[in-house]
Design a protein around this motif. Sequence first.
Motif, PDB file in Angstrom:
ATOM      1  N   VAL A 181     -19.428  48.756 -47.565  1.00 54.19           N
ATOM      2  CA  VAL A 181     -18.831  47.528 -47.038  1.00 54.19           C
ATOM      3  C   VAL A 181     -17.538  47.859 -46.292  1.00 54.19           C
ATOM      4  O   VAL A 181     -17.298  47.356 -45.194  1.00 54.19           O
ATOM      5  N   ARG A 182     -16.723  48.753 -46.880  1.00 49.83           N
ATOM      6  CA  ARG A 182     -15.474  49.138 -46.211  1.00 49.83           C
ATOM      7  C   ARG A 182     -15.764  49.800 -44.870  1.00 49.83           C
ATOM      8  O   ARG A 182     -14.981  49.699 -43.940  1.00 49.83           O
ATOM      9  N   GLY A 183     -16.903  50.463 -44.781  1.00 45.03           N
ATOM     10  CA  GLY A 183     -17.305  51.100 -43.526  1.00 45.03           C
ATOM     11  C   GLY A 183     -17.947  50.115 -42.555  1.00 45.03           C
ATOM     12  O   GLY A 183     -18.425  50.513 -41.493  1.00 45.03           O
ATOM     13  N   GLY A 184     -18.007  48.836 -42.927  1.00 46.22           N
ATOM     14  CA  GLY A 184     -18.497  47.814 -42.002  1.00 46.22           C
ATOM     15  C   GLY A 184     -19.953  47.431 -42.201  1.00 46.22           C
ATOM     16  O   GLY A 184     -20.487  46.639 -41.434  1.00 46.22           O
ATOM     17  N   VAL A 185     -20.610  48.007 -43.222  1.00 46.03           N
ATOM     18  CA  VAL A 185     -22.035  47.699 -43.453  1.00 46.03           C
ATOM     19  C   VAL A 185     -22.146  46.530 -44.437  1.00 46.03           C
ATOM     20  O   VAL A 185     -21.718  46.659 -45.589  1.00 46.03           O
ATOM     21  N   PRO A 186     -22.676  45.400 -44.012  1.00 44.04           N
ATOM     22  CA  PRO A 186     -22.837  44.306 -44.962  1.00 44.04           C
ATOM     23  C   PRO A 186     -23.914  44.620 -45.994  1.00 44.04           C
ATOM     24  O   PRO A 186     -24.897  45.299 -45.679  1.00 44.04           O
ATOM     25  N   VAL A 187     -23.702  44.141 -47.202  1.00 43.94           N
ATOM     26  CA  VAL A 187     -24.637  44.407 -48.303  1.00 43.94           C
ATOM     27  C   VAL A 187     -25.074  43.075 -48.910  1.00 43.94           C
ATOM     28  O   VAL A 187     -24.232  42.225 -49.197  1.00 43.94           O
TER      29      VAL A 187
END
Length: 235
Positions: A181-187
Amino acid sequence: MAGKRVLEFDGLRKSYGANRVLDGVSFAVAPGSMFGFCGSNGAGKTTTMRIAMGLVRADAGEVRWQGRPLDQALRRRIGYMPEERGLYPKMRVGEQLAYFARLHGLDGAAAARAAEHWADRLGLGERRRDQVEKLSLGNQQRVQLAAALVSRPEVLILDEPFSGLDPVGVDALAEALLEQVRGGVPVVFSSHQLDLVERLCDAVGILARGAMVATGPVAELRRRESGRLLRVVVP
Ligand code: ATP
């Protein structure tokens, strides 16, 4: 639209014979956020995720990514962890991860590097040569998550990723997801464990008998509903 809602589940309906499983399920996931999808057994969580992944056909409604209906090309950019898992028990951990990476189009050397990277990142470095069936359940789940990550997905959809894990396994998996998530990938993940969802998620959707009965930050739902809706999940 793309700014605020990267993934939109819009009006999903599904019946199996007379059994109406989804009755207009809608929710949206913001970019770079973690969304918890809660509901008791049989509420329709798996069916919703399977529709997103093209494994079940909806009777109505669609799932969009940045405004475009999901098709097979877009789905290749999603990391999916199915509830029934999908590992080959006799394969070694490293081979398995490289295999999934090749399925996503990485060539042999890149697939091997991705396998090594994700095995290390998820604490499986020393298990790379072990057969999957020899691993604990927690480690098998880490392999399953690593298998979803080797292709560097842009979205993660995970069906009950925490089920059956001990607290150490939960923390390891949670940290790996937060890093995504911090890397921009929504989960988006489904769970019965509301405390976990509250700890990890920016927003939660509560599904009951095929309908979304509440969405929003968990703390807000607790305030708004004084626990009434939350008992739908934890009876
Ligand atoms: P769980 O937490 O137990 O996995 P869930 O919220 O993921 O539950 P689903 O697995 O989506 O719920 O199932 C919702 C309902 O749809 C259940 O009543 C289930 O029996 C039914 N169902 C799911 N798949 C099928 C199928 N292929 N054929 C008939 N009924 C199905």
